[in-house]
Design a protein around this motif. Structure first.
Motif, PDB file in Angstrom:
ATOM      1  N   GLU A  85       0.854  -1.189   0.000  1.00 41.97           N
ATOM      2  CA  GLU A  85       0.000   0.000   0.000  1.00 41.97           C
ATOM      3  C   GLU A  85       0.886   1.232   0.000  1.00 41.97           C
ATOM      4  O   GLU A  85       1.809   1.344   0.804  1.00 41.97           O
ATOM      5  CB  GLU A  85      -0.899   0.007   1.231  1.00 41.97           C
ATOM      6  N   ILE A  86       0.607   2.130  -0.940  1.00 38.83           N
ATOM      7  CA  ILE A  86       1.371   3.379  -0.993  1.00 38.83           C
ATOM      8  C   ILE A  86       0.630   4.414  -0.161  1.00 38.83           C
ATOM      9  O   ILE A  86      -0.484   4.808  -0.485  1.00 38.83           O
ATOM     10  CB  ILE A  86       1.573   3.847  -2.440  1.00 38.83           C
ATOM     11  N   LYS A  87       1.266   4.823   0.932  1.00 37.45           N
ATOM     12  CA  LYS A  87       0.653   5.795   1.835  1.00 37.45           C
ATOM     13  C   LYS A  87       1.235   7.184   1.667  1.00 37.45           C
ATOM     14  O   LYS A  87       0.617   8.177   2.032  1.00 37.45           O
ATOM     15  CB  LYS A  87       0.854   5.338   3.282  1.00 37.45           C
ATOM     16  N   LYS A  88       2.459   7.244   1.126  1.00 35.09           N
ATOM     17  CA  LYS A  88       3.133   8.534   1.002  1.00 35.09           C
ATOM     18  C   LYS A  88       3.968   8.537  -0.271  1.00 35.09           C
ATOM     19  O   LYS A  88       4.632   7.557  -0.578  1.00 35.09           O
ATOM     20  CB  LYS A  88       4.031   8.750   2.222  1.00 35.09           C
ATOM     21  N   ALA A  89       3.911   9.638  -1.015  1.00 32.51           N
ATOM     22  CA  ALA A  89       4.688   9.778  -2.241  1.00 32.51           C
ATOM     23  C   ALA A  89       5.061  11.237  -2.422  1.00 32.51           C
ATOM     24  O   ALA A  89       4.202  12.115  -2.332  1.00 32.51           O
ATOM     25  CB  ALA A  89       3.880   9.287  -3.434  1.00 32.51           C
ATOM     26  N   ASP A  90       6.341  11.480  -2.649  1.00 34.27           N
ATOM     27  CA  ASP A  90       6.812  12.853  -2.831  1.00 34.27           C
ATOM     28  C   ASP A  90       7.807  12.940  -3.973  1.00 34.27           C
ATOM     29  O   ASP A  90       8.633  12.038  -4.160  1.00 34.27           O
ATOM     30  CB  ASP A  90       7.488  13.364  -1.551  1.00 34.27           C
ATOM     31  N   PHE A  91       7.724  14.025  -4.710  1.00 38.48           N
ATOM     32  CA  PHE A  91       8.715  14.316  -5.746  1.00 38.48           C
ATOM     33  C   PHE A  91      10.035  14.652  -5.063  1.00 38.48           C
ATOM     34  O   PHE A  91      10.060  15.378  -4.076  1.00 38.48           O
ATOM     35  CB  PHE A  91       8.243  15.501  -6.596  1.00 38.48           C
ATOM     36  N   VAL A  92      11.143  14.137  -5.604  1.00 37.37           N
ATOM     37  CA  VAL A  92      12.457  14.408  -5.024  1.00 37.37           C
ATOM     38  C   VAL A  92      13.282  15.308  -5.934  1.00 37.37           C
ATOM     39  O   VAL A  92      13.714  16.377  -5.521  1.00 37.37           O
ATOM     40  CB  VAL A  92      13.235  13.096  -4.732  1.00 37.37           C
TER      41      VAL A  92
END
Length: 190
Positions: free
Chosen positions: A2-9
């Motif tokens: 499960e993807i709970k967090k995603a941020d551009f780096v």
């Protein structure tokens, strides 16, 4: 998974700009306009995490997204877009090849093909490259919402034959619009 967090780096131009924290990476490759950015946005449930455009060829850099503070999704430039110079195409090829060959944290390569079209020679070359370097091929047929179920079956057969896939290899069906294929793809990647 499960993807709970995603941020551009970062959008990187050269390897020195790539993250250096040794987290594992999953790269997404495919023709321009195959739906890589839309797929990343759908998997992460973020509408504008990866930039999308109706104009092919917008992803020109290597884009890193950190997922669950644990690993990276990597959006590579699309290949095969006709309306750019030969020099720019050559540069994109070098960026893609350099990343795929030299990137030690890379664990999976996901090849996206638009299910409406027969794979191009570039798609076939990419598939062969993935196999040559001993990555398990994850082939995703995108945009399945744009054709009928009957056409999907026929087109998946054409994709499999054109790429030269082994009989045991599967093509994942995916629709960003209808949010179909998310769980299956996440399971295949992990």
């Amino acid at each position: 998974m499960e993807i709970k967090k995603a941020d551009f780096v970062i959008s990187a131009v050269k390897p020195e700009q790539y993250p250096d924290d040794k987290r594992l990476e999953i790269a997404f490759v495919g023709r321009s306009n195959a739906g890589k950015s839309s797929l990343i946005n759908t998997l992460t449930n973020r509408k504008k995490l990866a930039k999308t455009s109706s104009t092919p060829g917008k992803t020109r850099l290597v884009n890193f997204f950190i997922i669950n503070d644990d690993f990276y999704f990597v959006d590579l430039p699309g290949y095969g877009y006709a309306k750019v110079s030969k020099a720019e195409k050559s540069n994109w090829s070098k960026v893609i090849e350099s990343y795929l060959v030299d990137r030690e944290p890379l664990r999976k390569v996901v090849l996206l093909v638009d299910c409406r079209h027969k794979p191009t020679q570039d798609d076939v070359s990419m598939y062969k490259w993935i196999k040559h370097y001993s990555y398990e091929p994850i082939v995703v047929a995108t945009k399945i919402d744009k054709i009928s179920n009957n056409e999907i079956s026929k087109n998946l057969k054409v994709i499999k034959e054109t790429l030269g896939m082994d009989s045991g290899e599967k093509i994942m069906k995916f629709s960003s619009l209808k949010k179909r294929g998310i769980e299956e793809l996440l399971e295949a990647m992990f």
